[in-house]
Every structure is written in structure tokens, then in C-alpha cells.
Design a protein around this motif. Structure first.
Motif, PDB file in Angstrom:
ATOM      1  N   ILE A   1       0.837  -1.206   0.000  1.00 35.58           N
ATOM      2  CA  ILE A   1       0.000   0.000   0.000  1.00 35.58           C
ATOM      3  C   ILE A   1       0.874   1.259   0.000  1.00 35.58           C
ATOM      4  O   ILE A   1       0.551   2.254  -0.661  1.00 35.58           O
ATOM      5  CB  ILE A   1      -0.997  -0.021   1.189  1.00 35.58           C
ATOM      6  CG1 ILE A   1      -2.222   0.836   0.841  1.00 35.58           C
ATOM      7  CG2 ILE A   1      -0.421   0.478   2.482  1.00 35.58           C
ATOM      8  CD1 ILE A   1      -3.131   0.252  -0.137  1.00 35.58           C
TER       9      ILE A   1
ATOM     10  N   VAL B   1       2.119   1.906  -3.476  1.00 32.17           N
ATOM     11  CA  VAL B   1       1.060   2.538  -4.280  1.00 32.17           C
ATOM     12  C   VAL B   1       0.983   4.033  -3.958  1.00 32.17           C
ATOM     13  O   VAL B   1       0.919   4.878  -4.855  1.00 32.17           O
ATOM     14  CB  VAL B   1      -0.299   1.846  -4.009  1.00 32.17           C
ATOM     15  CG1 VAL B   1      -1.448   2.648  -4.616  1.00 32.17           C
ATOM     16  CG2 VAL B   1      -0.293   0.433  -4.564  1.00 32.17           C
ATOM     17  N   VAL B   2       1.035   4.359  -2.659  1.00 33.00           N
ATOM     18  CA  VAL B   2       0.965   5.765  -2.247  1.00 33.00           C
ATOM     19  C   VAL B   2       2.143   6.544  -2.844  1.00 33.00           C
ATOM     20  O   VAL B   2       1.985   7.652  -3.352  1.00 33.00           O
ATOM     21  CB  VAL B   2       0.974   5.885  -0.701  1.00 33.00           C
ATOM     22  CG1 VAL B   2       1.202   7.328  -0.260  1.00 33.00           C
ATOM     23  CG2 VAL B   2      -0.337   5.377  -0.127  1.00 33.00           C
TER      24      VAL B   2
ATOM     25  N   PHE C   1       1.802   6.783  -6.873  1.00 33.52           N
ATOM     26  CA  PHE C   1       0.717   7.650  -7.338  1.00 33.52           C
ATOM     27  C   PHE C   1       0.781   9.052  -6.715  1.00 33.52           C
ATOM     28  O   PHE C   1       0.301  10.002  -7.312  1.00 33.52           O
ATOM     29  CB  PHE C   1      -0.641   6.997  -7.055  1.00 33.52           C
ATOM     30  CG  PHE C   1      -0.959   5.890  -8.019  1.00 33.52           C
ATOM     31  CD1 PHE C   1      -1.751   6.135  -9.133  1.00 33.52           C
ATOM     32  CD2 PHE C   1      -0.452   4.625  -7.837  1.00 33.52           C
ATOM     33  CE1 PHE C   1      -2.026   5.132 -10.036  1.00 33.52           C
ATOM     34  CE2 PHE C   1      -0.717   3.610  -8.738  1.00 33.52           C
ATOM     35  CZ  PHE C   1      -1.505   3.861  -9.843  1.00 33.52           C
ATOM     36  N   GLY C   2       1.328   9.142  -5.517  1.00 34.83           N
ATOM     37  CA  GLY C   2       1.385  10.451  -4.871  1.00 34.83           C
ATOM     38  C   GLY C   2       2.700  11.162  -5.084  1.00 34.83           C
ATOM     39  O   GLY C   2       2.769  12.380  -4.956  1.00 34.83           O
TER      40      GLY C   2
ATOM     41  N   LEU D   1       4.093   9.788 -10.199  1.00 36.17           N
ATOM     42  CA  LEU D   1       3.283  10.168 -11.363  1.00 36.17           C
ATOM     43  C   LEU D   1       3.074  11.676 -11.479  1.00 36.17           C
ATOM     44  O   LEU D   1       3.173  12.224 -12.574  1.00 36.17           O
ATOM     45  CB  LEU D   1       1.937   9.438 -11.327  1.00 36.17           C
ATOM     46  CG  LEU D   1       1.974   7.982 -11.816  1.00 36.17           C
ATOM     47  CD1 LEU D   1       0.600   7.344 -11.699  1.00 36.17           C
ATOM     48  CD2 LEU D   1       2.447   7.914 -13.260  1.00 36.17           C
ATOM     49  N   PRO D   2       2.805  12.376 -10.364  1.00 39.72           N
ATOM     50  CA  PRO D   2       2.599  13.825 -10.518  1.00 39.72           C
ATOM     51  C   PRO D   2       3.819  14.564 -11.060  1.00 39.72           C
ATOM     52  O   PRO D   2       3.679  15.613 -11.669  1.00 39.72           O
ATOM     53  CB  PRO D   2       2.276  14.286  -9.094  1.00 39.72           C
ATOM     54  CG  PRO D   2       1.743  13.086  -8.427  1.00 39.72           C
ATOM     55  CD  PRO D   2       2.514  11.941  -9.000  1.00 39.72           C
TER      56      PRO D   2
ATOM     57  N   ILE E   1       5.606  13.727 -13.432  1.00 45.62           N
ATOM     58  CA  ILE E   1       5.663  13.649 -14.896  1.00 45.62           C
ATOM     59  C   ILE E   1       5.143  14.954 -15.497  1.00 45.62           C
ATOM     60  O   ILE E   1       5.601  15.419 -16.520  1.00 45.62           O
ATOM     61  CB  ILE E   1       4.845  12.430 -15.391  1.00 45.62           C
ATOM     62  CG1 ILE E   1       5.520  11.158 -14.908  1.00 45.62           C
ATOM     63  CG2 ILE E   1       4.732  12.429 -16.903  1.00 45.62           C
ATOM     64  CD1 ILE E   1       4.766   9.913 -15.235  1.00 45.62           C
ATOM     65  N   THR E   2       4.169  15.527 -14.822  1.00 42.55           N
ATOM     66  CA  THR E   2       3.637  16.804 -15.302  1.00 42.55           C
ATOM     67  C   THR E   2       4.155  17.914 -14.393  1.00 42.55           C
ATOM     68  O   THR E   2       3.398  18.584 -13.712  1.00 42.55           O
ATOM     69  CB  THR E   2       2.107  16.781 -15.275  1.00 42.55           C
ATOM     70  OG1 THR E   2       1.718  16.355 -13.979  1.00 42.55           O
ATOM     71  CG2 THR E   2       1.547  15.859 -16.309  1.00 42.55           C
TER      72      THR E   2
ATOM     73  N   PHE F   1       2.305  21.005 -11.716  1.00 45.02           N
ATOM     74  CA  PHE F   1       2.238  20.937 -10.260  1.00 45.02           C
ATOM     75  C   PHE F   1       3.346  21.686  -9.537  1.00 45.02           C
ATOM     76  O   PHE F   1       3.444  21.610  -8.326  1.00 45.02           O
ATOM     77  CB  PHE F   1       2.281  19.476  -9.801  1.00 45.02           C
ATOM     78  CG  PHE F   1       0.968  18.797  -9.951  1.00 45.02           C
ATOM     79  CD1 PHE F   1       0.668  18.104 -11.097  1.00 45.02           C
ATOM     80  CD2 PHE F   1       0.006  18.885  -8.961  1.00 45.02           C
ATOM     81  CE1 PHE F   1      -0.557  17.496 -11.248  1.00 45.02           C
ATOM     82  CE2 PHE F   1      -1.213  18.276  -9.101  1.00 45.02           C
ATOM     83  CZ  PHE F   1      -1.497  17.575 -10.253  1.00 45.02           C
TER      84      PHE F   1
ATOM     85  N   PHE G   1      -5.624  17.271   2.110  1.00 42.50           N
ATOM     86  CA  PHE G   1      -6.141  16.715   0.859  1.00 42.50           C
ATOM     87  C   PHE G   1      -6.613  17.854  -0.040  1.00 42.50           C
ATOM     88  O   PHE G   1      -6.355  17.877  -1.229  1.00 42.50           O
ATOM     89  CB  PHE G   1      -7.339  15.800   1.130  1.00 42.50           C
ATOM     90  CG  PHE G   1      -6.981  14.377   1.441  1.00 42.50           C
ATOM     91  CD1 PHE G   1      -5.883  13.781   0.864  1.00 42.50           C
ATOM     92  CD2 PHE G   1      -7.764  13.621   2.294  1.00 42.50           C
ATOM     93  CE1 PHE G   1      -5.565  12.459   1.138  1.00 42.50           C
ATOM     94  CE2 PHE G   1      -7.454  12.310   2.580  1.00 42.50           C
ATOM     95  CZ  PHE G   1      -6.355  11.725   2.010  1.00 42.50           C
TER      96      PHE G   1
ATOM     97  N   VAL H   1      -3.712  19.869  -1.743  1.00 38.78           N
ATOM     98  CA  VAL H   1      -2.568  19.136  -2.264  1.00 38.78           C
ATOM     99  C   VAL H   1      -2.029  19.743  -3.555  1.00 38.78           C
ATOM    100  O   VAL H   1      -0.828  19.762  -3.785  1.00 38.78           O
ATOM    101  CB  VAL H   1      -2.915  17.639  -2.441  1.00 38.78           C
ATOM    102  CG1 VAL H   1      -3.881  17.420  -3.572  1.00 38.78           C
ATOM    103  CG2 VAL H   1      -1.662  16.840  -2.629  1.00 38.78           C
TER     104      VAL H   1
ATOM    105  N   PHE I   1       3.883  17.606  -3.648  1.00 34.17           N
ATOM    106  CA  PHE I   1       3.767  16.199  -3.292  1.00 34.17           C
ATOM    107  C   PHE I   1       5.034  15.689  -2.628  1.00 34.17           C
ATOM    108  O   PHE I   1       6.130  15.907  -3.103  1.00 34.17           O
ATOM    109  CB  PHE I   1       3.504  15.357  -4.540  1.00 34.17           C
ATOM    110  CG  PHE I   1       2.210  15.669  -5.185  1.00 34.17           C
ATOM    111  CD1 PHE I   1       1.065  14.996  -4.815  1.00 34.17           C
ATOM    112  CD2 PHE I   1       2.111  16.648  -6.137  1.00 34.17           C
ATOM    113  CE1 PHE I   1      -0.140  15.296  -5.387  1.00 34.17           C
ATOM    114  CE2 PHE I   1       0.920  16.946  -6.715  1.00 34.17           C
ATOM    115  CZ  PHE I   1      -0.217  16.280  -6.347  1.00 34.17           C
TER     116      PHE I   1
ATOM    117  N   TYR J   1      -0.690  14.278   4.306  1.00 32.22           N
ATOM    118  CA  TYR J   1      -1.605  13.282   3.761  1.00 32.22           C
ATOM    119  C   TYR J   1      -0.918  11.938   3.545  1.00 32.22           C
ATOM    120  O   TYR J   1      -1.509  10.890   3.728  1.00 32.22           O
ATOM    121  CB  TYR J   1      -2.288  13.791   2.480  1.00 32.22           C
ATOM    122  CG  TYR J   1      -1.485  13.646   1.221  1.00 32.22           C
ATOM    123  CD1 TYR J   1      -1.630  12.525   0.413  1.00 32.22           C
ATOM    124  CD2 TYR J   1      -0.581  14.618   0.834  1.00 32.22           C
ATOM    125  CE1 TYR J   1      -0.896  12.385  -0.741  1.00 32.22           C
ATOM    126  CE2 TYR J   1       0.146  14.487  -0.311  1.00 32.22           C
ATOM    127  CZ  TYR J   1      -0.011  13.369  -1.101  1.00 32.22           C
ATOM    128  OH  TYR J   1       0.726  13.233  -2.231  1.00 32.22           O
TER     129      TYR J   1
ATOM    130  N   LEU K   1      -1.972   8.707   5.605  1.00 32.66           N
ATOM    131  CA  LEU K   1      -2.370   7.418   5.022  1.00 32.66           C
ATOM    132  C   LEU K   1      -1.552   6.276   5.616  1.00 32.66           C
ATOM    133  O   LEU K   1      -2.068   5.183   5.848  1.00 32.66           O
ATOM    134  CB  LEU K   1      -2.210   7.460   3.498  1.00 32.66           C
ATOM    135  CG  LEU K   1      -3.256   8.294   2.761  1.00 32.66           C
ATOM    136  CD1 LEU K   1      -2.933   8.380   1.282  1.00 32.66           C
ATOM    137  CD2 LEU K   1      -4.646   7.704   2.937  1.00 32.66           C
TER     138      LEU K   1
END
Lengths: 341, 373
Positions: free
Chosen positions: B22, B25-26, B29-30, B33-34, B36-37, B41, B319, B322, B327, B339, B343
Motif C-alpha cells: 500500500i 502505491v501511495v 501515485f502520490g 506520477l505527478p 511527470i507533469t 504541479f 487533501f 494538495v 507532493f 496526507y 495514510l
């Protein structure tokens, strides 16, 4: 748990054993179908909650179709009025605005909720159907045959259960959403919810399928050489769907939780919701967002002050939830009725 | 090893694996991936300088950087290097926020869970025992309604109803985890043992601290607020809980021990509250374990709506921000990191809570105890 027993084989010779009534019907063209139809209508009459659920679903579908026809290509854009936007306070329900207005958004609440109906019905129903279908088939396969699908279902269930659904969808969405633009955002949001929700269906289905797999009729079907596909479709799926019916209404709440709460929280913190919104644009009509933003923009921490901001969007969400819950409840009772017969 | 110890060992071994998956995954994705753009952000926040790779198409560079970043992320999480979090203009280390707010959240949770248990245990038992009868139908409809009406509306609705009588009775609003300014004005001002962030000392639990300082009116006001907020949480959580627990009772209702009890002439009352009630405990604990994530979400939302200085409200507010705060504390961002830590803490609480509940359920289950002998 419904256990469907296999139909007895028709007697080979009338002299050896009389045919059962159902098998005699099968020999007369059209009679079996008519009988099945009569049985189905009788069952629906005997389960009023199913009737209520189907009626509510038909009602919502009718409104959705009417909205699509009425708004046409402009369906996905809220009709904002500058006149309403500059009004100091939201107007309560009146003859001009039957559900009142939201001042900052500049919208008539009745029109906005009507416009949002096809979007919400399609979005939430799509997520529920897809998650339930994947969970049902994988859970049945895992319970009946074991192997890789059992590991997948058990592993995914164990991992995903450690974080609340809405938080997990949020974190996945934060990662993926920047890579998607326009209407695709809504599809991505739906797909992520499906990816997170399916184990919640697969896990209980797997347990029921396990007991189906250990039953005598399943063993008999396996011994008679039935293929895996036939075992799954003929004996697995029809006998393992009941746990899904209990879970579906809970997930209606999960999906709307996300749609209501995150716009509200982002709004009160002055955050940049547009960066993590599941909606393609700020003027996209959607029930949950109307409720969340309405409460925030109306500066109404208490319901008594601007009650229409709360009441009408909530009523739309609850009506949809009741349609799902009563349909599921009715199907569950219908299934139990079939078993008892 | 006893069956219980074997179960504990096997189940306990799963927890680190679950946590690792888990958290990966956090992180992906947190944190990955962000980036990349990046332009979308703000500055790149990936540890190890993933932004220094020529492009994401350079998979070798990207993969090694992401793996290194994941290692740093996990190492910092497990060693308590949790960076900073912001609430408005106030930026503090995450550990300090937790120290300030944990007591409020735990105090609210203690009352909310107690009220939920007092409400859901007898009602679930009775409704499941009388499946299909009016009480069961009422419980089923009530629990469905508690789930289907958006939680935010239920929580605000309860507060709307309670606000006027509460204000009249206590001279204070029912919001918040401490008395409001109006209340302080009438009671000699804010005590010195409440700091600027609303944390009390020495324990961090407002009611306990007020009693330790002999400030009974303060303790009474906070107790009333906490009870009201806890009751609102309990209405929703008990609704979720009852949906599952009545089925558990109904399933137990078909067991042989009840038939044997009836055959021996025991009354329904004795069978329900003594025999079935005793057997219901394991199922009750398992339902609690299954609904623990839902409970945490409901309490977090209640903390936001009631302006409680708790960890749940901090999590939700981060949240919401964000997109603005960036991130990943692993990248050294100044604030906005709670956040991810939140989590992590939720996952730990849920996994350990589930583990303990499953162990207790097995311990209390007489069939298992019998097998152990």
C-alpha cells in the motif's frame, strides 16, 4: 444463500418414469417460455421492494432521457445566469426557481439537478455494474477453481482493505488525473473506483463460491465432464450473486462521499480543486458537487439557514440510493423465494 | 504452538507485506506520477533527482531513481522523518502536529466508539434475532438511510438540531474540541495550560487535563461537546455496523446450541442475551475490524465539519490543498506532507486493529477454545 439444484433429467421412456410437469411443458412450443414469464411476474408481484426499486429506477431513467433530449449537446455545461450570480443571497424556492438558487454559481438548482441526472445515473451505475461484474466473475472463479484467481482476490482484498476506499481512490486519482484532460477525467475516475471496489465484491462471492464448489451437484457436473466455462456460467455465477446485492448500496455511499466531500473541503480551504477534480470542468453538472459546493459557497454551516441548498441535491442522491437499495433487496428476496419454492 | 498462536504468527507475518504494497502505491501515485507533469504541479519533488534524467523515456534512469526514491520514502516513513505540514499560514513539523492533535482525536474516538457499541450491540442482537419483524425492518431501514444520506448532511443536520439547546445550556457553540471565545470571556479567559494551537497539557487529552487542573466547568463544557459530536458520529457508524451485524446474528440463530437450549426449556430472553449474546462477540469484533476504515473516514469528516483540532481534520484539509502544496515529504517540500503520513498511520491503525480484532474474535469463539483443549 441460493442453491440452484440441477434440473432432473427427463425420463427416457414413459413406461419407466413419468415426466415432470416442467419437462412436459418443454415439449410444447412456447409453453415453457410463457410459464417462465408467468412465474417471473408472480415473483415480482410477491416481492414489493423489487417493484418499488424497478419503478424508481425507471423514473430516474426517464428523467435522465428527458434531460438528454432537452439539453442535447449542452448537457455537460451548467447554465449559469449572471443575474443570479450577482444576487447577494441565494433565493429560496419560488415559482420562478422551484428548488431555489445558488448565488455564487449563478444557477437555478432545479435546472442543474435535472441536467445532472443522466450524468450521475450513468456514472454511478457504470461504476457499480463494472465493479460488481468483475468481482462476481473473479470471486466465483476463485472460489470454484482456486489457483491464480484465488491469490489475486485474496491478495487484492487484503491490501485494499487497509486504507479506506475514498482515500485510496483519491491518492490514485491524484497520480493519474494530471495525465488526462477533458471528458476522459470522468472515465479515469470511474475506472479507479472500479479498480478499488471490485475486491469488496469478489471476497464474499469467493466464500459463497467455495461452498458451491463443495456441493454435490457441482461435483456431479464436474464428474460429467462439464467444461470450466460451463461450470462457472451454469453453476457458479447463478448461485453466488447474493453477497453483491448487500454491498452495492454501501458503494453508492462511497462514490457520493467522494463527489460531495472533496469539492466541499477544497472549497473551504481555498484549495485548487480543479487540479484534482473528477469533473471535466467547474461548470460540469453533478449532484454531489452541487451539494458540496452549494454548502460551501452558501456559507451555511447549519441546515436551517439555507435549507434548499441541502435538501434538493440530497433528495436526488437519496432517491438514487433508495432505487439501488430496494432493487437489491427485492432481488435478494426474489432469489430466496426461488430457493424456497 | 497453540492454534491461536499459529494464527497470530501467520497473520502477523502478512502485515508488513500489506503495508509495503500500500505504501508503494501511495509513493508511485502520490510522489512519482505527478512529477511527470512537473509544470502542472510546480517543482519536481522526487527524491534522488529524477528530474535530472534526460526524460521519462530513459527508462533505466527513471526506474533506478524511482526505486531509490521509494527506498528513501519508506525509510523516512518508518524512522519518523515526516517533514512538515501546514494549516493556513502555520507550518510545523508533522510530529508536532500529531502531538498537538492526537489527544483530541483519541478522546472523540473513545466516546464515539463507546456510544456506537452501546447502541449497536443490543440493537443488532435484537434485530438479527427477530429477522423480518418490525424491529428488524426499522433497523434495516434506519441503517440504510444512515448510509444513503450523504454523511456530511447527517452530521450537519444533527448539529443544526443540537445547536440552539446546546448554546442555551452551556453558553458556547457545540463546535470545536475546546471551549470557544464566548465561553472563555465568561470564565476568566483561556487557561495557561492551553497553547496557541489549541493543545492542552500535560497529557493532550482536554477533559483529563482540565480535571488534572481542577477546572471542572472547562471539563464539563468539553465533555458535552465531545459527547454531542461522538453521538453524531455514532449515528452514522452504528448504521454501517448494524447493516453487517444483524446478518451475523441471523446466521448464528440457526446453530445447534440454540435448538438444544430451546429443547431444555430456556426462555427466549436467556437464549438471546446470555447464549447468543456470548457467541455474538467474535462476530461483533470481526464486523468492527471490517468497518474500521469506514469509521476513520466518518470521524475525519466530523472533525472537519465540527472544527475539531484532530488529525482527521488536518488530513482532510491537506487533501484539499494538495495541488497547491506539492507532493511528497521525501522530496523535502516545505509543507503539505501530512496526507502521506496520514495514510501511513491509517494503514497501520487499520492493519493492527484488524489483527487484534481477529485475534480476540478467535480467543472469544468457544468452538475454537474447545478445539484448543
Amino acid at each position: 444463500m441460493p442453491i440452484r439444484h440441477p434440473r432432473p433429467l427427463p425420463a427416457l421412456s414413459p413406461g419407466m418414469k413419468p415426466l415432470e410437469a416442467r419437462d412436459r411443458d418443454a415439449l410444447v412450443p412456447g409453453r415453457a417460455a410463457r410459464k417462465r414469464f408467468e412465474e417471473a411476474t408472480e415473483a415480482i408481484r410477491d416481492t414489493p421492494s423489487l417493484l418499488v426499486g424497478l419503478a424508481l429506477s425507471a423514473f430516474l431513467t426517464g428523467i435522465a432521457v428527458a434531460a438528454v433530449l432537452d439539453f442535447g449537446p449542452g448537457l455537460t455545461q451548467l447554465q449559469q445566469s449572471f443575474g443570479l450570480e450577482i444576487a447577494a443571497t441565494p433565493s429560496p424556492p419560488s415559482a420562478t426557481h422551484p428548488f431555489g438558487t445558488l448565488n455564487v454559481l449563478g444557477i437555478d438548482l432545479f435546472v442543474a439537478l435535472f441536467q445532472a441526472t443522466p450524468i450521475d445515473v450513468a456514472l454511478v451505475t457504470g461504476i457499480l455494474v463494472a465493479a460488481a461484474a468483475i468481482g462476481w466473475s473473479l470471486g466465483s472463479g476463485a472460489g470454484l477453481f482456486g489457483g491464480a484467481s484465488e491469490w489475486l482476490v485474496a491478495g487484492a482484498g487484503d491490501v485494499l482493505a487497509s486504507v479506506p476506499v475514498v482515500f485510496l481512490v483519491w491518492i490514485l486519482f491524484v497520480g493519474i488525473q494530471p495525465l488526462v484532460r477533458g471528458p476522459g477525467v470522468l472515465v479515469v475516475f470511474g475506472a479507479l473506483f472500479v479498480a478499488v471496489l471490485w475486491p469488496y465484491y469478489a471476497r464474499p462471492v469467493r466464500i459463497v463460491a467455495g461452498s458451491v464448489g463443495a456441493s454435490g451437484y457441482f461435483e456431479a457436473a464436474r464428474a460429467s465432464g462439464a467444461s470450466r466455462r460451463r461450470l462457472l456460467v451454469r453453476h457458479g455465477l447463478p448461485n453466488t450473486y447474493v453477497p453483491i446485492l448487500a454491498q452495492l448500496p454501501v458503494d453508492v455511499a462511497n462514490i457520493f462521499f467522494f463527489l460531495v466531500v472533496f469539492p466541499y473541503v477544497t472549497c473551504i480551504t481555498g484549495g485548487t480543486y480543479s487540479l484534482i477534480s473528477p469533473l471535466p470542468s467547474a461548470a460540469f453538472p453533478e449532484w454531489g458537487t452541487l451539494l458540496g459546493k452549494g454548502i460551501c459557497y452558501a456559507s451555511a454551516p447549519l441546515i436551517g439557514v439555507l435549507w434548499w441548498v441541502f435538501l434538493f441535491p440530497t433528495a436526488a442522491i437519496v432517491l438514487y440510493g433508495i432505487a439501488v437499495a430496494t432493487t437489491c433487496d427485492g432481488l435478494e428476496r426474489w432469489s430466496a423465494r426461488r430457493v424456497h419454492r | 504452538l497453540s492454534p491461536l498462536a499459529r494464527f497470530a504468527a501467520m497473520r502477523g507475518l502478512l502485515i508488513p507485506g500489506q503495508l509495503l504494497v500500500i505504501l508503494t502505491v501511495v509513493y508511485l501515485f502520490g510522489g512519482v506520477l505527478p512529477t511527470i507533469t512537473v509544470t502542472h504541479f510546480g517543482p519536481c519533488s522526487l527524491v534522488g533527482g529524477a528530474c535530472s534524467c534526460p526524460s521519462w523515456a530513459d527508462t533505466g534512469c527513471a526506474l533506478s531513481t524511482v526505486t531509490a526514491g521509494l527506498g528513501v520514502f519508506l525509510a523516512r516513513l518508518f524512522t519518523g522523518q515526516w517533514g512538515y505540514a501546514a494549516l493556513g499560514a502555520q507550518v510545523e513539523p508533522v510530529t508536532r502536529w500529531i502531538a498537538w492533535r492526537l489527544g483530541n482525536s483519541l478522546e472523540l474516538a473513545a466516546f464515539a466508539l463507546l456510544l456506537s457499541a452501546l447502541f449497536a450491540y443490543p440493537l443488532g442482537l435484537k434485530a438479527g434475532w427477530q429477522m423480518g419483524r418490525p424491529l428488524d425492518a426499522s433497523v434495516r431501514s434506519g441503517s440504510s438511510l444512515a448510509i444513503l444520506v450523504p454523511f456530511m448532511v447527517v452530521l450537519l443536520g444533527i448539529m443544526t438540531l443540537a445547536y440552539p439547546p446546546f448554546s442555551r445550556a452551556f453558553g458556547d457553540t457545540p463546535n470545536g474540541s475546546l471551549p470557544g471565545d464566548l465561553w472563555y470571556d465568561g470564565h476568566g479567559g483561556q487557561p495557561a495550560w492551553v497553547n496557541i494551537a489549541g493543545a492542552t497539557s500535560p497529557t493532550g487529552f482536554p477533559i483529563v487535563d482540565a480535571l488534572l487542573h481542577g477546572d471542572v466547568p472547562f471539563a464539563g463544557d468539553v465533555l458535552a461537546k465531545t459527547l454531542l459530536q461522538a453521538a453524531a458520529i455514532a449515528v452514522i457508524y452504528a448504521g454501517i455496523f448494524l447493516r453487517y451485524s444483524r446478518y451475523a446474528v441471523a446466521m448464528l440463530g440457526h446453530e445447534e446450541f440454540l435448538r438444544a437450549g430451546r429443547a431444555r426449556g430456556l426462555s427466549d430472553r436467556t437464549l438471546l442475551w446470555r447464549h447468543l449474546g456470548h457467541r455474538f462477540w467474535p462476530a461483533y469484533l470481526l464486523v468492527f475490524a471490517a468497518t474500521l476504515p469506514a469509521y476513520l473516514v466518518v470521524q475525519s469528516l466530523a472533525e472537519v465539519l465540527y472544527s475539531t483540532n484532530g488529525l482527521g481534520s488536518l488530513l482532510f484539509l491537506e487533501f484539499g490543498n494538495v495541488g497547491a502544496t506539492g507532493f511528497g515529504f521525501a522530496g523535502g517540500a516545505a509543507a503539505g506532507n501530512f496526507y502521506q503520513v496520514g495514510l501511513f498511520l491509517i494503514a497501520v491503525v487499520v492493519l493492527l486493529g484488524t489483527f487484534v480484532a481477529e485475534l480476540l474474535a478467535r480467543y472469544f469463539d468457544p468452538t475454537l477454545r474447545e478445539r484448543r483443549r
